[in-house]
Scaffold this active site. Structure first.
Site, PDB file in Angstrom:
ATOM      1  N   THR A 232       9.634  -3.858  -0.150  1.00 27.22           N
ATOM      2  CA  THR A 232       9.701  -2.386  -0.072  1.00 27.22           C
ATOM      3  C   THR A 232       9.449  -1.875   1.345  1.00 27.22           C
ATOM      4  O   THR A 232       9.693  -0.710   1.611  1.00 27.22           O
ATOM      5  CB  THR A 232       8.625  -1.732  -0.980  1.00 27.22           C
TER       6      THR A 232
ATOM      7  N   LYS B 297      -6.909   3.103   3.667  1.00 28.06           N
ATOM      8  CA  LYS B 297      -5.466   2.987   3.414  1.00 28.06           C
ATOM      9  C   LYS B 297      -5.149   2.188   2.139  1.00 28.06           C
ATOM     10  O   LYS B 297      -4.193   2.487   1.436  1.00 28.06           O
ATOM     11  CB  LYS B 297      -4.820   2.301   4.624  1.00 28.06           C
TER      12      LYS B 297
ATOM     13  N   GLY C  80       0.791  -1.232   0.000  1.00 27.52           N
ATOM     14  CA  GLY C  80       0.000   0.000   0.000  1.00 27.52           C
ATOM     15  C   GLY C  80       0.819   1.275   0.000  1.00 27.52           C
ATOM     16  O   GLY C  80       0.269   2.373  -0.118  1.00 27.52           O
ATOM     17  N   GLY C  81       2.146   1.159   0.113  1.00 23.74           N
ATOM     18  CA  GLY C  81       2.996   2.353   0.196  1.00 23.74           C
ATOM     19  C   GLY C  81       3.059   3.101  -1.136  1.00 23.74           C
ATOM     20  O   GLY C  81       2.594   2.613  -2.170  1.00 23.74           O
TER      21      GLY C  81
ATOM     22  N   VAL D 189      16.841   7.849  -4.731  1.00 17.94           N
ATOM     23  CA  VAL D 189      17.030   9.079  -3.958  1.00 17.94           C
ATOM     24  C   VAL D 189      15.644   9.596  -3.570  1.00 17.94           C
ATOM     25  O   VAL D 189      14.723   8.805  -3.372  1.00 17.94           O
ATOM     26  CB  VAL D 189      17.867  10.094  -4.772  1.00 17.94           C
TER      27      VAL D 189
ATOM     28  N   LYS E 184      18.600   1.818   6.694  1.00 15.30           N
ATOM     29  CA  LYS E 184      18.655   1.473   5.267  1.00 15.30           C
ATOM     30  C   LYS E 184      20.019   0.855   4.927  1.00 15.30           C
ATOM     31  O   LYS E 184      20.105  -0.106   4.170  1.00 15.30           O
ATOM     32  CB  LYS E 184      18.397   2.707   4.389  1.00 15.30           C
TER      33      LYS E 184
ATOM     34  N   ARG F  79      -0.917  -4.432   6.204  1.00 17.88           N
ATOM     35  CA  ARG F  79      -1.096  -4.827   7.596  1.00 17.88           C
ATOM     36  C   ARG F  79      -2.552  -5.064   7.958  1.00 17.88           C
ATOM     37  O   ARG F  79      -2.842  -5.807   8.862  1.00 17.88           O
ATOM     38  CB  ARG F  79      -0.413  -3.820   8.517  1.00 17.88           C
TER      39      ARG F  79
ATOM     40  N   TYR G  70      17.243   6.413  10.365  1.00 16.44           N
ATOM     41  CA  TYR G  70      16.733   5.948   9.057  1.00 16.44           C
ATOM     42  C   TYR G  70      17.902   5.566   8.140  1.00 16.44           C
ATOM     43  O   TYR G  70      17.891   4.502   7.522  1.00 16.44           O
ATOM     44  CB  TYR G  70      15.855   7.037   8.422  1.00 16.44           C
TER      45      TYR G  70
ATOM     46  N   VAL H  76      12.080  10.446  -3.813  1.00 18.28           N
ATOM     47  CA  VAL H  76      11.122   9.986  -4.823  1.00 18.28           C
ATOM     48  C   VAL H  76       9.892  10.894  -4.832  1.00 18.28           C
ATOM     49  O   VAL H  76       9.233  11.078  -3.800  1.00 18.28           O
ATOM     50  CB  VAL H  76      10.687   8.525  -4.550  1.00 18.28           C
TER      51      VAL H  76
HETATM   52  P1  NAP Z   1       5.468   4.785   2.420  1.00 18.45           P
HETATM   53  O1  NAP Z   1       4.429   5.175   1.475  1.00 18.45           O
HETATM   54  O2  NAP Z   1       5.455   5.382   3.775  1.00 18.45           O
HETATM   55  O3  NAP Z   1       5.525   3.220   2.511  1.00 18.45           O
HETATM   56  C1  NAP Z   1       6.158   2.525   3.556  1.00 18.45           C
HETATM   57  C2  NAP Z   1       5.665   1.108   3.515  1.00 18.45           C
HETATM   58  O4  NAP Z   1       6.297   0.347   4.533  1.00 18.45           O
HETATM   59  C3  NAP Z   1       4.158   1.005   3.736  1.00 18.45           C
HETATM   60  O5  NAP Z   1       3.642   0.092   2.815  1.00 18.45           O
HETATM   61  C4  NAP Z   1       4.064   0.453   5.149  1.00 18.45           C
HETATM   62  O6  NAP Z   1       2.943  -0.370   5.365  1.00 18.45           O
HETATM   63  C5  NAP Z   1       5.295  -0.424   5.158  1.00 18.45           C
HETATM   64  N1  NAP Z   1       5.647  -0.829   6.518  1.00 18.45           N
HETATM   65  C6  NAP Z   1       6.211  -0.097   7.486  1.00 18.45           C
HETATM   66  N2  NAP Z   1       6.342  -0.857   8.590  1.00 18.45           N
HETATM   67  C7  NAP Z   1       5.836  -2.080   8.294  1.00 18.45           C
HETATM   68  C8  NAP Z   1       5.665  -3.301   9.003  1.00 18.45           C
HETATM   69  N3  NAP Z   1       6.054  -3.437  10.279  1.00 18.45           N
HETATM   70  N4  NAP Z   1       5.089  -4.365   8.365  1.00 18.45           N
HETATM   71  C9  NAP Z   1       4.679  -4.245   7.096  1.00 18.45           C
HETATM   72  N5  NAP Z   1       4.808  -3.125   6.362  1.00 18.45           N
HETATM   73  C10 NAP Z   1       5.377  -2.061   6.978  1.00 18.45           C
HETATM   74  O7  NAP Z   1       6.919   5.138   1.849  1.00 18.45           O
HETATM   75  P2  NAP Z   1       7.614   4.907   0.436  1.00 18.45           P
HETATM   76  O8  NAP Z   1       8.219   6.209   0.101  1.00 18.45           O
HETATM   77  O9  NAP Z   1       6.757   4.210  -0.522  1.00 18.45           O
HETATM   78  O10 NAP Z   1       8.813   3.934   0.874  1.00 18.45           O
HETATM   79  C11 NAP Z   1       8.897   2.582   0.473  1.00 18.45           C
HETATM   80  C12 NAP Z   1      10.335   2.134   0.526  1.00 18.45           C
HETATM   81  O11 NAP Z   1      11.129   2.982  -0.297  1.00 18.45           O
HETATM   82  C13 NAP Z   1      10.973   2.188   1.909  1.00 18.45           C
HETATM   83  O12 NAP Z   1      11.792   1.051   2.045  1.00 18.45           O
HETATM   84  C14 NAP Z   1      11.827   3.449   1.859  1.00 18.45           C
HETATM   85  O13 NAP Z   1      12.929   3.354   2.733  1.00 18.45           O
HETATM   86  C15 NAP Z   1      12.263   3.435   0.408  1.00 18.45           C
HETATM   87  N6  NAP Z   1      12.637   4.753  -0.124  1.00 18.45           N
HETATM   88  C16 NAP Z   1      11.745   5.780  -0.217  1.00 18.45           C
HETATM   89  C17 NAP Z   1      12.147   7.002  -0.746  1.00 18.45           C
HETATM   90  C18 NAP Z   1      11.210   8.174  -0.906  1.00 18.45           C
HETATM   91  O14 NAP Z   1      11.683   9.290  -1.184  1.00 18.45           O
HETATM   92  N7  NAP Z   1       9.925   8.006  -0.785  1.00 18.45           N
HETATM   93  C19 NAP Z   1      13.476   7.161  -1.173  1.00 18.45           C
HETATM   94  C20 NAP Z   1      14.346   6.089  -1.055  1.00 18.45           C
HETATM   95  C21 NAP Z   1      13.930   4.882  -0.540  1.00 18.45           C
HETATM   96  P3  NAP Z   1       1.520   0.172   5.883  1.00 18.45           P
HETATM   97  O15 NAP Z   1       0.822   0.553   4.627  1.00 18.45           O
HETATM   98  O16 NAP Z   1       0.909  -0.989   6.551  1.00 18.45           O
HETATM   99  O17 NAP Z   1       1.779   1.331   6.796  1.00 18.45           O
END
Ligand code: NAP
Length: 320
Positions: free
Chosen positions: A83, A43, A13-14, A187, A163, A36, A159, A189
């Protein structure tokens, strides 16, 4: 069309994962998405509405902290996209991010091992590449660079530490279990959001436009479009030559430039009056190499389009 292939997306869902699911469905994959709480329509309702979701998307209730919940989700899949990790600019409690990143990654990999999964694509981050105070200033930043865990720990960048260490862990477990692991390190996103709640990186753009800041440090933002990040993940599985880590970056822009572009396209909003000082931190694009990722993503979406599409999606969802 990759008809017949089955993929699991952990944390479906992220922001980034929702685009991976979208593109997998477009390509004809059957998708197992872990969330979850599958009953939380606010969500996760957007996933159920994606083209192809009714026929080929199954949502599984799973938490990365619960190994048993992951086993049925990955079973029978050709590839697992991991992810899931909490994202925030600052974590007060180190365990809030280190636990899901480290224990979560171990649980996902052990579930993959049990399920005889042969391919994992892991979402790491530029955060695992950039933070090393001892790096020579003229060094080109690419996949060979790692953040320094000691520096992350001392500066309480939990964080960045999570990572960096979880990326190392996923590779180590991949070697141990005979799973081919490809790592994407995006980087900052941006791009259109599919989910209903704003995520951390899109919130940065909203905060430049909603009058909440009167000034902003004029730092460099290394940027990439979420649609290109999703493409990179899928190519990381589909391309038989894909291996190792990929620094996933399209461009680098000063905050000042971003604000100017936004002002030109969306003059009706309230922007910070000034950017503080000159360049305070970050990296100009001349110091960066994105050569390797160009084998997975042939052409990056132009940065102006990324910004416009980010804002348009926030407007459509009433988040701006
Ligand atoms: P996001 O929308 O906040 O998504 C985070 C995801 O992690 C959600 O699906 C959340 O699930 C899940 N999560 C967190 N804790 C969890 C748990 N205990 N069990 C299962 N799921 C869990 O953020 P995003 O930007 O898409 O990030 C996704 C990935 O990309 C992450 O690994 C992040 O470090 C990486 N990333 C992001 C960026 C950026 O700029 N956005 C840049 C570099 C790397 P729920 O839906 O259940 O909350």
């Amino acid at each position: 069309m990759e008809g017949g292939k089955r993929a699991c997306v952990i944390g479906a869902g992220g922001f980034i994962a929702s685009w991976i699911v979208t593109k997998l469905l477009d390509r004809g994959y059957k998708v197992h998405g872990t969330v979850r709480d599958p009953d939380d329509n606010e969500k996760y309702g957007h996933l159920k509405k994606l083209p192809g979701a009714r026929e080929r998307l199954s949502l599984f209730r799973a938490d990365v902290l619960d190994y048993d919940s992951l086993v049925p989700a990955v079973r029978g899949c050709d590839v697992v996209f991991h992810t899931a990790c909490p994202v925030a600019l600052k974590f007060e409690d180190p365990d809030a991010v280190l636990k899901p990143a480290m224990d979560g990654t171990r649980n996902v990999m052990e579930a993959c091992h049990k399920g005889n999964i042969k391919h994992v694509v892991f979402t790491s981050s530029g955060a695992a590449i950039l933070f090393d105070p001892n790096r020579p200033p003229d060094q080109i930043i690419d996949e060979s660079c790692w953040s320094d865990p000691e520096f992350c720990r001392k500066s309480k960048n939990w964080y960045m530490l999570a990572k960096t260490e979880s990326e190392k862990l996923v590779c180590k477990l991949g070697d141990e279990f005979g799973i081919h692991v490809v790592v994407i390190c995006p980087v900052f996103v941006l791009g259109p959001i599919l989910q209903s709640k704003i995520n951390t990186s899109a919130a940065l753009v909203a905060n430049l436009m909603n009058g909440s800041k009167s000034s902003y440090p004029n730092t460099y933002y290394s940027l990439v479009d979420v649609r290109d990040v999703a493409e990179a993940h899928i190519a990381g599985y589909e391309d038989p030559n894909a291996s190792g880590r990929y620094y996933c970056i399209a461009c680098s822009k000063l905050c000042k430039e971003m604000i100017e572009t936004l002002k030109e396209k969306f003059p009706q909003y309230q922007y910070p009056h000034k950017c503080e000082g000159e360049i305070t931190e970050g990296n100009s694009f001349e110091k960066i190499s994105n050569k390797k990722i160009l084998s997975l993503v042939k052409e990056f979406i132009p940065y102006e389009k990324t910004l416009v599409d980010t804002v348009t999606s926030l407007q459509e969802k009433g988040l701006l």
